[in-house]
Every structure is written in C-alpha cells, then in structure tokens.
Write an enzyme that holds these catalytic residues in place. Structure first.
Site, PDB file in Angstrom:
ATOM      1  N   LYS A   1      -7.423  -6.871   4.724  1.00  0.00           N
ATOM      2  CA  LYS A   1      -6.227  -6.382   5.413  1.00  0.00           C
ATOM      3  C   LYS A   1      -6.687  -5.753   6.717  1.00  0.00           C
ATOM      4  CE  LYS A   1      -5.516  -1.664   3.642  1.00  0.00           C
ATOM      5  NZ  LYS A   1      -4.471  -0.716   3.205  1.00  0.00           N
TER       6      LYS A   1
ATOM      7  N   HIS B   1      -9.541  -2.537   7.390  1.00  0.00           N
ATOM      8  CA  HIS B   1      -9.635  -1.802   8.654  1.00  0.00           C
ATOM      9  C   HIS B   1      -9.194  -0.360   8.417  1.00  0.00           C
ATOM     10  CE1 HIS B   1      -5.089  -2.536   9.627  1.00  0.00           C
ATOM     11  NE2 HIS B   1      -5.297  -2.256   8.360  1.00  0.00           N
TER      12      HIS B   1
ATOM     13  N   ASP C   1       0.878  -1.164   0.000  1.00  0.00           N
ATOM     14  CA  ASP C   1       0.000   0.000   0.000  1.00  0.00           C
ATOM     15  C   ASP C   1       0.911   1.207   0.000  1.00  0.00           C
ATOM     16  OD1 ASP C   1      -1.744   2.092   0.341  1.00  0.00           O
ATOM     17  OD2 ASP C   1      -2.360   1.547   2.377  1.00  0.00           O
TER      18      ASP C   1
ATOM     19  N   GLU D   1      -1.613  -0.978  -3.819  1.00  0.00           N
ATOM     20  CA  GLU D   1      -2.705  -0.053  -3.480  1.00  0.00           C
ATOM     21  C   GLU D   1      -2.241   1.396  -3.578  1.00  0.00           C
ATOM     22  OE1 GLU D   1      -5.063   1.126   0.628  1.00  0.00           O
ATOM     23  OE2 GLU D   1      -4.462  -0.960   0.326  1.00  0.00           O
TER      24      GLU D   1
END
Length: 471
Positions: free
Chosen positions: A430, A407, A273, A327
């Site tokens: 995740k 989350h 990410d 991401e």
C-alpha cells in the site's frame, strides 16, 4: 594504506584519509568513503532525514518517511523541539549521522548490511533508538542497502532478496497494490473515523493491469463523489485519496459504485485500515467513531461503540462487501479483542497488525502466540533498520502470515519500498492512491521492475497472503 579521494564538493561528504581498507572479495570490492546527512522536506511539509553515502561505485541517496498515525511502540523518531519547523526539525538526527554514525561507517563494506546495522544500533545503545533516532539510523541503513546493491552490480530488489535468503535465480513475486482511494482518520480533515479505504485489483493478471484498474477506479470514484457531494469533496488527503464528508457505510458504497462504473466488479476486492488506536476511549472498552467532533450537541452518541459492537460492525461489513483485509481493527493494547476478531474472521479476511506489531519481532512473536493477527504491515521506520525489517518479515512468513509493505503518510520521492516488496516477496503493497508524486514514484518503480523481470515476474492476485517464498 590508501588515500581516499571523493569527487564531490568538500562540504558534501565527510572526508577521510589514510584509513586502511578491509580485504574484500573481488566481486564486492567496495568500501564506504563518505557519509553526509541533511534535512529535507517530506510530503506533508515537515523535515526528514536524507543520507548520501559514497563508495567507489558512486553516490547512493536515501530518505526517511514519517507517519501521522503512529503506534506508541514504534522506534523513536528524533525531533528537535523548539520553534523551528514547529518543533519538527531533525537537525539532531542529522548531526548524529554526520558526527557519529557516518564516521563509524567509513572504510566498511556496504554489502555487510546486518553487520553495519548492528554497529549503528550498538552505538545508539538504547532499545528503541532514542539516542540518535530511528530516522538517523534508518537513513544510513537505507543508503547502505543501495550501496550494497551497487557494489554487487545487481538491482536493489535482488539485493534485498539475497539479504533475506530469498532465491534469486527464478521468479519474483510482484505485489498486489492496495490503493488508498478514500482517506479519513488522521490523514484527512473530514469526520470519517476509518483512516483508509482500499480498492485492490486481486483479479488482475499482472501488476501493470492492476495499475490500470486502480487508476480507472480512482477516476470513476472522483466522478461518483463529485455527483454526491460537489467538487470540493474531491480534494485529496495526505496519501492522494479523496476525503469526502461520508460515513464508513457510504464510503464503501461509493467505492463499490466506482468499481462497477469502471467495469471491474469481477476483478476488485476492497479493504480497510481502521487505525482504531486513534479513537479508542482511554480506560474503557469503547471506540468513538465520532472522535473528530468535540463534545456538544453535534456529537453523535450512536457512534460510541463497545469492542463487541465494533467487532460486529466489521463482520456485517465483511458479509456485505468483498473485504479481504482489515488493518488495525482495535487499539494497539487491546489484545483480547484482536484475538477474538481473528478467531471470528481470520480465515477469509486478513487481519493486519500495524500499531499492534510495529514491525518489531518481539511484538510479532506475541501476536503469533496469541493469534491476534495474521499479517504484518511492514514499515521500516517503525523498527529503524533494513536488517531488523527483514527479520520481522521472515518471522511473519515462517508463521504463515501475510506481509503488506507500506509507505507512511509523510513520504519522499524515495521508492525503495517498491524494491523491498519485490525482494522480500511480500505479495502486497500500500502506497496511497495513484495520485501525488511521492506515491506514484513507488508504483512507477514497480512498473519498471515488472518490465525488467519480464516472464520472471509473477502476480499473485488472490493468493497475495501466501506467496511462493515464505522464508
């Protein structure tokens, strides 16, 4: 009419009397009789909203998460401002629930999720929930969903599946866990630009085995980091991962070394990410990977990359490491680079929209049309209700996208996202490292769900992007 009595202290709920009950099907004969919001503390020490909702089936409690790395197009998280809690109090959002949203829900059927979400959104009256706050509306929406499951006497994951139109008579897809084991970006105090480094047990045979692999890699990674940087480097970030003083390259190298030491090179993939919106240079096609260093002699000019250079960096990493998902590789408004990147790597690599799509159907539709992503990051507090989140997931799946349930960095012990991942067949989740109670709460709930489902639980492994149910 019926007199409604609540077996709780007077101050714990909003009471109501002499309100007519709606005529309901016998199976779901439940109505909302009390709603009470309060301010509680999240995992980063900031206030958030918790909502208790009372029906004839009991009390149902839900709490809202909060992000550190937030997209500018997310629904409004209402904060109080001022000195209290350094401006981050949520008493205004709590008041919105207790004085407006809660009373409007009294007497209503908690299984009518879409209708009650629409009611609260209409009461707010703004396109981004700026009046009452997405944290107020979501807290109530989550509590409603739990009460709906309670009214139907089914597990929460099954209720979410039924709300989405997912058949519930057969198998359910468990999510592949994406363990964020190295933290950087806005989630850690190191100089690392990229926000999250994932180890992903795509070769496991079950969710339970995936947890075993993730935990063993996590402990091996701690030993690898300690050997390279010393014990202080094994301190953890907001999401339970380690925050060593490493570079992107050395972070990936250590991750692969830990996977090797754990004996799972044949069962693990990795992911990133990037959260690139955090280090985009305003007004320029540039990204500053040394954005945590102030201007001066210590700042590294070699880490100021153009969009093309950053894209090439990703491609080089994908060629060298078993990366299956990236991401937010570019800024939330850098649509041209997103589309170009999907065109280059979007076959073998999942390109996940977080800040780009903010769980918003209109943003998702644009990304579909411009081929700017191929996976949605599902964060319910970005949009602010369960119904809108389900709509976002269905739109994504109908266009062949993957969906990763997520989350936030500021979490609570509430584990509803575990049920959401299973109920909506997202295939991947995740929720941090296997460390810190607010993270393991979600993983532990998934272990319980897999146990409950038994032979009906399916682990997608390498097929996490396209699950059995694609809406």
């Amino acid at each position: 009419t019926l007199q409604v009595k609540i077996l709780l202290p007077m101050k714990s709920v909003i009471r109501t009397a002499a309100r007519p009950f709606r005529t309901l099907p016998q199976r779901n004969a439940s109505t909302i009789s009390g709603v009470k919001a309060r301010e509680v503390i999240d995992s980063r020490g900031n206030p958030t909203v918790e909502v208790d909702l009372v029906t004839s089936d009991g009390l149902f409690r839900a709490s809202c998460p909060s992000g550190a790395s937030t997209g500018i197009y997310e629904a409004v998280e209402l904060r109080d401002g001022g000195k209290r809690y350094m401006g981050k109090g949520v008493l205004k959002a709590v008041e919105a629930v207790n004085k407006t949203l809660g009373p409007a829900l009294i007497g209503k059927d908690p299984t009518d999720q879409e209708g009650l979400d629409a009611l609260m959104i209409a009461l707010d009256g703004t396109p981004n929930k700026a009046n009452f706050g997405a944290n107020a509306i979501l807290g109530a929406s989550l509590a409603i969903s739990k009460a709906g499951a309670g009214a139907k006497k089914v597990p929460l994951f099954q209720h979410y599946a039924e709300l989405a139109g997912h058949p519930t008579g057969g198998e359910f897809t468990m999510p592949v866990p994406c363990f964020n084991v190295i933290n950087g970006g806005e989630h850690a105090g190191n100089k690392l630009a990229f926000q999250e480094f994932f180890v992903i047990p795509t070769g496991a045979a079950s969710f339970g085995e995936g947890m075993e692999i993730g935990c063993e890699v996590f402990h091996n990674l701690k030993a690898v980091i300690k050997a390279k940087f010393g014990g202080d480097a094994t301190l953890i970030g907001d999401e339970g991962g380690f925050a060593p003083p490493c570079t992107v390259e050395s972070g990936l190298e250590m991750l692969m070394e830990a996977v090797d030491k754990a004996g799972y090179l044949d069962k693990c993939s990795v992911g990133l990410d990037v959260a690139a919106s955090e280090f985009k240079v305003p007004g320029k096609n540039q990204y500053d990977l040394d954005f945590k260093t102030a201007s001066g002699p210590e700042k590294n000019p070699d880490l100021l990359l153009s969009g093309d250079e950053l894209m090439q960096l990703y491609q080089d990493m994908c060629a060298k490491y078993p990366i299956v998902t990236i991401e937010d590789p570019f800024d939330q408004d850098d649509w041209a680079n997103w589309s170009a990147f999907v065109g280059k790597v979007g076959g073998p690599v999942q390109v996940v929209g977080d800040d780009l799509t903010v769980t918003n159907p209109s943003k998702i539709q644009r990304a579909v049309e411009e081929k700017a992503a191929n996976c949605l990051l599902l964060k319910v507090n970005q949009i602010g209700s369960i119904s809108e989140s389900i709509a976002a997931v269905k739109l994504s799946k109908q266009n062949g996208w993957g969906v990763m349930t997520s989350h936030r960095s500021g979490e609570t012990e509430d584990c509803y996202i575990a049920d959401l991942a299973v109920g909506l067949s997202t295939g991947q989740i995740k929720t941090g490292a296997p460390c810190r109670g607010e993270r393991t709460a979600k993983y532990n709930q998934l272990l319980r769900i897999e146990e409950e489902l038994g032979s009906r639980a399916v682990y997608p492994g390498k097929s996490f992007r396209t699950t059995a149910w694609m809406a």
